[in-house]
Motif scaffolding. Structure first.
Motif: not given
Length: 190
Positions: A176-190
């Motif tokens: 799956g996705y590597d959450v360490a590099y989550d570009p949407w982790g702080s995105n207001c609509d993720s």
């Protein structure tokens, strides 16, 4: 046997909820093959969703985490990952009838030729927000655009873009996705 599970991460905020409802409705309105829809509400929003889909909740915010959690529940050959504000045109599922021998497919519903250095998409304005969205125009235009000169509509391509479909076996292989590099982790609509 089901071939496809659709996974949708969302915050289900007051701003995104109307789009999520339209997204799910557009999937259901055009359903021609058996599939599941799984939604992960991330970020701790415990809103009670009344949608024709399985709904799950996590306190952790982030699109990657939400998709990873949903992927663990997928038991079909294909998993389609989409944003909560995507709209699906009529007959989109038929693209899976003759899919390529690929493990990852992008759904580009209205791609046109290249202009300059960027591959643009056909501009098809059906509204500027959820209140002004003209769903009937969207459906009619989605059927018409494929026949317009110079466009390719309703095709699948190797690559990555939203929405995208991936074989579950490949998703599990790469974990799956590597959450360490989550570009949407702080995105207001993720």
């Amino acid at each position: 046997m089901q071939k496809l599970t659709i996974v949708i991460p969302t915050l289900a905020s007051k701003d995104s909820l109307p789009y999520l409802e339209k997204c799910v409705q557009s999937i259901r309105d055009s359903q021609t093959i058996e599939h599941d829809i799984k939604i992960m509400v991330n970020g701790g929003n415990m809103v009670n969703l009344k949608l024709p889909a399985a709904v799950y909740y996590t306190d952790v915010q982030g699109q990657c985490n939400a998709v990873n959690q949903l992927a663990k529940m997928v038991e079909t050959e294909w998993m389609l990952v989409t944003d909560d504000d995507s709209m699906f045109p009529p007959n989109w599922e038929r693209l899976f009838e003759n899919e390529k021998e690929s493990d990852v497919l992008c759904m580009n519903s209205m791609e046109s030729g290249k202009v300059g250095s960027a591959p643009p998409f056909v501009v098809n304005n059906c509204g500027y927000d959820i209140a002004s969205f003209d769903h009937e125009k969207f459906k009619a235009d989605a059927l018409r655009i494929g026949s317009d000169e110079g466009t390719k509509a309703g095709h699948l391509e190797d690559g990555f873009s939203f929405p995208f479909a991936i074989k579950k076996k490949l998703w599990d292989t790469v974990d799956g996705y590597d959450v360490a590099y989550d570009p949407w982790g702080s995105n207001c609509d993720s």
